[in-house]
Motif scaffolding. Structure first.
Motif, PDB file in Angstrom:
ATOM      1  N   SER A 140      48.761  -8.493  58.732  1.00 57.58           N
ATOM      2  CA  SER A 140      48.962  -7.489  57.685  1.00 57.58           C
ATOM      3  C   SER A 140      48.927  -8.113  56.288  1.00 57.58           C
ATOM      4  O   SER A 140      48.918  -9.335  56.128  1.00 57.58           O
ATOM      5  CB  SER A 140      50.307  -6.785  57.881  1.00 57.58           C
ATOM      6  OG  SER A 140      51.341  -7.595  57.369  1.00 57.58           O
ATOM      7  N   CYS A 141      48.924  -7.248  55.301  1.00 59.82           N
ATOM      8  CA  CYS A 141      48.839  -7.687  53.907  1.00 59.82           C
ATOM      9  C   CYS A 141      49.983  -8.638  53.532  1.00 59.82           C
ATOM     10  O   CYS A 141      49.772  -9.705  52.958  1.00 59.82           O
ATOM     11  CB  CYS A 141      48.846  -6.472  52.998  1.00 59.82           C
ATOM     12  SG  CYS A 141      50.106  -5.274  53.449  1.00 59.82           S
ATOM     13  N   ASN A 142      51.214  -8.255  53.891  1.00 61.56           N
ATOM     14  CA  ASN A 142      52.363  -9.115  53.570  1.00 61.56           C
ATOM     15  C   ASN A 142      52.266 -10.443  54.303  1.00 61.56           C
ATOM     16  O   ASN A 142      52.515 -11.502  53.727  1.00 61.56           O
ATOM     17  CB  ASN A 142      53.673  -8.408  53.955  1.00 61.56           C
ATOM     18  CG  ASN A 142      54.104  -7.408  52.910  1.00 61.56           C
ATOM     19  OD1 ASN A 142      54.212  -7.747  51.736  1.00 61.56           O
ATOM     20  ND2 ASN A 142      54.353  -6.173  53.311  1.00 61.56           N
TER      21      ASN A 142
ATOM     22  N   ARG B  32      58.555  -3.870  49.177  1.00 64.40           N
ATOM     23  CA  ARG B  32      57.273  -3.286  49.604  1.00 64.40           C
ATOM     24  C   ARG B  32      56.973  -1.973  48.885  1.00 64.40           C
ATOM     25  O   ARG B  32      57.866  -1.136  48.711  1.00 64.40           O
ATOM     26  CB  ARG B  32      57.302  -3.020  51.100  1.00 64.40           C
ATOM     27  CG  ARG B  32      57.543  -4.252  51.903  1.00 64.40           C
ATOM     28  CD  ARG B  32      58.069  -3.914  53.287  1.00 64.40           C
ATOM     29  NE  ARG B  32      57.044  -3.371  54.151  1.00 64.40           N
ATOM     30  CZ  ARG B  32      57.318  -2.759  55.296  1.00 64.40           C
ATOM     31  NH1 ARG B  32      58.564  -2.570  55.675  1.00 64.40           N
ATOM     32  NH2 ARG B  32      56.344  -2.308  56.043  1.00 64.40           N
ATOM     33  N   ARG B  33      55.717  -1.779  48.552  1.00 69.06           N
ATOM     34  CA  ARG B  33      55.291  -0.508  47.956  1.00 69.06           C
ATOM     35  C   ARG B  33      55.512   0.591  49.009  1.00 69.06           C
ATOM     36  O   ARG B  33      55.375   0.364  50.206  1.00 69.06           O
ATOM     37  CB  ARG B  33      53.837  -0.573  47.493  1.00 69.06           C
ATOM     38  CG  ARG B  33      52.797  -0.714  48.615  1.00 69.06           C
ATOM     39  CD  ARG B  33      52.389   0.634  49.132  1.00 69.06           C
ATOM     40  NE  ARG B  33      51.405   0.596  50.190  1.00 69.06           N
ATOM     41  CZ  ARG B  33      51.671   0.634  51.485  1.00 69.06           C
ATOM     42  NH1 ARG B  33      52.919   0.663  51.920  1.00 69.06           N
ATOM     43  NH2 ARG B  33      50.691   0.638  52.378  1.00 69.06           N
TER      44      ARG B  33
ATOM     45  N   ARG C 207      53.739  10.563  51.313  1.00 72.08           N
ATOM     46  CA  ARG C 207      54.783   9.598  51.681  1.00 72.08           C
ATOM     47  C   ARG C 207      55.767   9.343  50.564  1.00 72.08           C
ATOM     48  O   ARG C 207      55.482   9.526  49.406  1.00 72.08           O
ATOM     49  CB  ARG C 207      54.130   8.267  52.079  1.00 72.08           C
ATOM     50  CG  ARG C 207      53.828   8.205  53.570  1.00 72.08           C
ATOM     51  CD  ARG C 207      53.002   7.003  53.912  1.00 72.08           C
ATOM     52  NE  ARG C 207      53.774   5.764  53.888  1.00 72.08           N
ATOM     53  CZ  ARG C 207      53.320   4.618  54.392  1.00 72.08           C
ATOM     54  NH1 ARG C 207      52.160   4.558  54.966  1.00 72.08           N
ATOM     55  NH2 ARG C 207      54.056   3.521  54.333  1.00 72.08           N
TER      56      ARG C 207
ATOM     57  N   HIS D 138      59.786  -7.620  60.555  1.00 71.91           N
ATOM     58  CA  HIS D 138      58.697  -8.064  61.447  1.00 71.91           C
ATOM     59  C   HIS D 138      57.782  -9.101  60.797  1.00 71.91           C
ATOM     60  O   HIS D 138      56.956  -9.717  61.477  1.00 71.91           O
ATOM     61  CB  HIS D 138      57.863  -6.858  61.902  1.00 71.91           C
ATOM     62  CG  HIS D 138      57.060  -6.210  60.803  1.00 71.91           C
ATOM     63  ND1 HIS D 138      57.609  -5.315  59.905  1.00 71.91           N
ATOM     64  CD2 HIS D 138      55.754  -6.348  60.438  1.00 71.91           C
ATOM     65  CE1 HIS D 138      56.656  -4.923  59.065  1.00 71.91           C
ATOM     66  NE2 HIS D 138      55.539  -5.529  59.359  1.00 71.91           N
ATOM     67  N   HIS D 139      57.946  -9.334  59.491  1.00 73.28           N
ATOM     68  CA  HIS D 139      56.983 -10.205  58.807  1.00 73.28           C
ATOM     69  C   HIS D 139      57.080 -11.671  59.243  1.00 73.28           C
ATOM     70  O   HIS D 139      56.052 -12.339  59.398  1.00 73.28           O
ATOM     71  CB  HIS D 139      57.160 -10.074  57.287  1.00 73.28           C
ATOM     72  CG  HIS D 139      57.043  -8.663  56.808  1.00 73.28           C
ATOM     73  ND1 HIS D 139      58.144  -7.849  56.628  1.00 73.28           N
ATOM     74  CD2 HIS D 139      55.958  -7.903  56.528  1.00 73.28           C
ATOM     75  CE1 HIS D 139      57.738  -6.655  56.227  1.00 73.28           C
ATOM     76  NE2 HIS D 139      56.421  -6.654  56.165  1.00 73.28           N
TER      77      HIS D 139
ATOM     78  N   HIS E  87      53.007  -5.187  46.776  1.00 75.78           N
ATOM     79  CA  HIS E  87      54.323  -5.621  47.239  1.00 75.78           C
ATOM     80  C   HIS E  87      54.740  -6.801  46.348  1.00 75.78           C
ATOM     81  O   HIS E  87      53.882  -7.506  45.809  1.00 75.78           O
ATOM     82  CB  HIS E  87      54.264  -6.144  48.676  1.00 75.78           C
ATOM     83  CG  HIS E  87      53.623  -5.223  49.666  1.00 75.78           C
ATOM     84  ND1 HIS E  87      54.182  -4.033  50.055  1.00 75.78           N
ATOM     85  CD2 HIS E  87      52.472  -5.340  50.389  1.00 75.78           C
ATOM     86  CE1 HIS E  87      53.409  -3.458  50.980  1.00 75.78           C
ATOM     87  NE2 HIS E  87      52.360  -4.217  51.185  1.00 75.78           N
TER      88      HIS E  87
HETATM   89  O1  LIG Z   1      50.577  -3.843  56.712  1.00 70.45           O
HETATM   90  C1  LIG Z   1      51.207  -3.473  55.727  1.00 70.45           C
HETATM   91  O2  LIG Z   1      52.466  -3.803  55.463  1.00 70.45           O
HETATM   92  P1  LIG Z   1      53.430  -4.786  56.298  1.00 70.45           P
HETATM   93  O3  LIG Z   1      52.899  -6.181  56.070  1.00 70.45           O
HETATM   94  O4  LIG Z   1      54.735  -4.604  55.633  1.00 70.45           O
HETATM   95  O5  LIG Z   1      53.398  -4.410  57.751  1.00 70.45           O
HETATM   96  C2  LIG Z   1      50.550  -2.509  54.789  1.00 70.45           C
HETATM   97  O6  LIG Z   1      51.153  -2.526  53.520  1.00 70.45           O
HETATM   98  C3  LIG Z   1      50.626  -1.124  55.379  1.00 70.45           C
HETATM   99  O7  LIG Z   1      51.953  -0.850  55.561  1.00 70.45           O
HETATM  100  P2  LIG Z   1      52.490   0.637  55.790  1.00 70.45           P
HETATM  101  O8  LIG Z   1      52.816   0.711  57.249  1.00 70.45           O
HETATM  102  O9  LIG Z   1      53.712   0.716  54.912  1.00 70.45           O
HETATM  103  O10 LIG Z   1      51.409   1.586  55.360  1.00 70.45           O
END
Ligand SMILES: O=C(OP(=O)(O)O)[C@H](O)COP(=O)(O)O
Ligand SMILES: NC(=O)C1=CN([C@@H]2O[C@H](COP(=O)(O)OP(=O)(O)OC[C@H]3O[C@@H](n4cnc5c(N)ncnc54)[C@H](OP(=O)(O)O)[C@@H]3O)[C@@H](O)[C@H]2O)C=CC1
Length: 341
Positions: free
Chosen positions: A139-141, A167-168, A177, A193-194, A220
């Motif tokens: 994921s992005c984070n 997080r946004r 949302r 979970h990151h 984020h």
């Molecule tokens: O993969 C994402 O976030 P994450 O790393 O927090 O799981 C993206 O920002 C999408 O997250 P979302 O589930 O809030 O749309």
């Protein structure tokens, strides 16, 4: 030319499609959607053949003046590889189709690690992709965390990492949302979970992450602390970031101290869709205490940072470019991407 299908032409898929189309060794053979909406018109405008999940909806597309090339299976048949950018959980359902057709596939961070069995980041584990049919771009984070942790680990050795993700709440077009007026612990449990997701690529790293959601749509913000194994200085750390092709420095002289100002900056730089493909590490925040305790803030553009990683993942799975540095160079050059700072 590698023939690439993009299954899911949404926030991530449309960006990956444009990035793939810009590469000298790849072509977009098709993109897919389920319903008529603005992005279907964008596919038409870009000249990407549009396929749909359910052919029963073809009349609705045609009524809107959008030609349908066929169903998703027809798209996959003419592809060498598919980037699955469908909403989280749909990729898992698509996997049996990719297996049946014997197609290589790249999943996104909304799927669990086990869906692909191999999680990917170009700087960290490109070479390990060889021989896999499936990969998952984290994921992005997680991508933002892995880039900076891996760079610091290579340079100084990382003992442990503690990080907070602000997080946004939603992507800019995601009007339904929230929250509109709250700071939500997401999750309220620790760790988020990151950290475990980072471990799918960097299993040796001791990391604990905490996360919350705030009412913004663009980027984020990470608060990161790392214990280093080797003594260093702030200047040495800044050199590591300056030499990294996907870590940018938000220089003190810009006066930028927020996601909003950073957005204005990427917009003024002329980045497509205002995309910040790199980590945005705030120069002023980079601190080393007692030689081994590192701190910083970094901004992560959720819609953008995974895009060049998907492009490299295509070459890594196809085995056409063996050297990660060469693939990263090719990807960045084709995008006109030079990290800020
Ligand atoms: O993969 C994402 O976030 P994450 O790393 O927090 O799981 C993206 O920002 C999408 O997250 P979302 O589930 O809030 O749309
Ligand atoms: N947005 C983000 O910030 C980030 C997202 N990710 C991950 O990327 C993945 C995609 O997310 P995102 O781009 O935001 O999602 P979007 O909802 O923006 O886009 C999903 C796309 O998939 C299409 N789609 C839905 N179902 C199907 C199907 N069965 N077959 C073919 N196409 C389908 C949708 O079409 P239609 O609209 O017509 O239904 C839409 O074009 C998720 O795993 C997510 O977790 C990773 C990093 C950041």
């Amino acid at each position: 030319m590698i023939k690439v299908a993009i299954n899911g032409f949404g926030t991530i898929g449309k960006r990956v499609a444009d990035a793939v189309a810009a590469q000298p060794d790849m072509e977009v053979i098709g993109v897919s959607k389920t319903s008529v909406s603005a992005e279907a018109y964008i596919a038409k405008q870009r000249g990407y053949p549009l396929y749909i999940a359910d052919l029963g909806k073809k009349p609705a597309f045609e009524k809107a003046g959008i030609e349908v090339a066929g169903d998703v299976e027809a798209m996959l048949k003419v592809a060498d590889i598919v980037v699955d950018a469908t909403p989280g959980g749909v990729g898992e359902k698509n996997r049996p189709l990719y297996e049946r057709l014997g197609k290589k596939a790249i999943f996104q961070g909304g799927e669990g690690h086990e869906v692909a069995g191999f999680s990917f980041n170009a700087h960290a584990n490109y070479k390990e992709a060889e021989g896999h049919q499936f990969a998952r771009v984290v994921s992005c984070n997680s991508t933002g965390l892995i880039r900076i942790i891996h760079a610091m680990d290579q340079a100084f050795g990382v003992g442990r990492v503690r990080a907070v993700m602000v997080r946004r709440a939603a992507d800019p077009s995601d009007v339904k949302r929230g929250p509109v007026d709250a700071i939500v612990l997401n999750p309220a449990t620790i760790p988020s979970h990151h950290g475990p997701d980072v471990n799918t690529v960097l299993p040796q790293i001791n990391i604990v992450t905490l996360a919350m959601i705030v009412p913004t749509t663009f980027m984020h913000m990470h608060v990161i602390q790392m214990d280093l194994k080797k003594e260093t200085t702030r200047e040495e750390v800044l050199k590591v970031f300056e030499n990294h092709s996907r870590i940018g420095l938000v220089r003190k002289a810009t006066g930028i101290k927020s996601n909003a100002e950073l957005r204005e900056y990427t917009q003024d730089l002329g980045r497509p869709r205002t995309d910040l493909w790199e980590n945005g590490v705030f120069e002023e925040s980079v601190s080393v205490l007692d030689g081994k305790e590192f701190y910083c803030f970094q901004a992560i553009h959720q819609e953008a940072d995974v895009v060049p990683e998907n492009v490299d993942c295509i070459r890594a799975l196809m085995g056409t470019v063996k050297d990660p540095k060469e693939s990263i160079r090719m990807t960045n050059e084709a995008l006109g991407f030079v990290a800020i700072g």
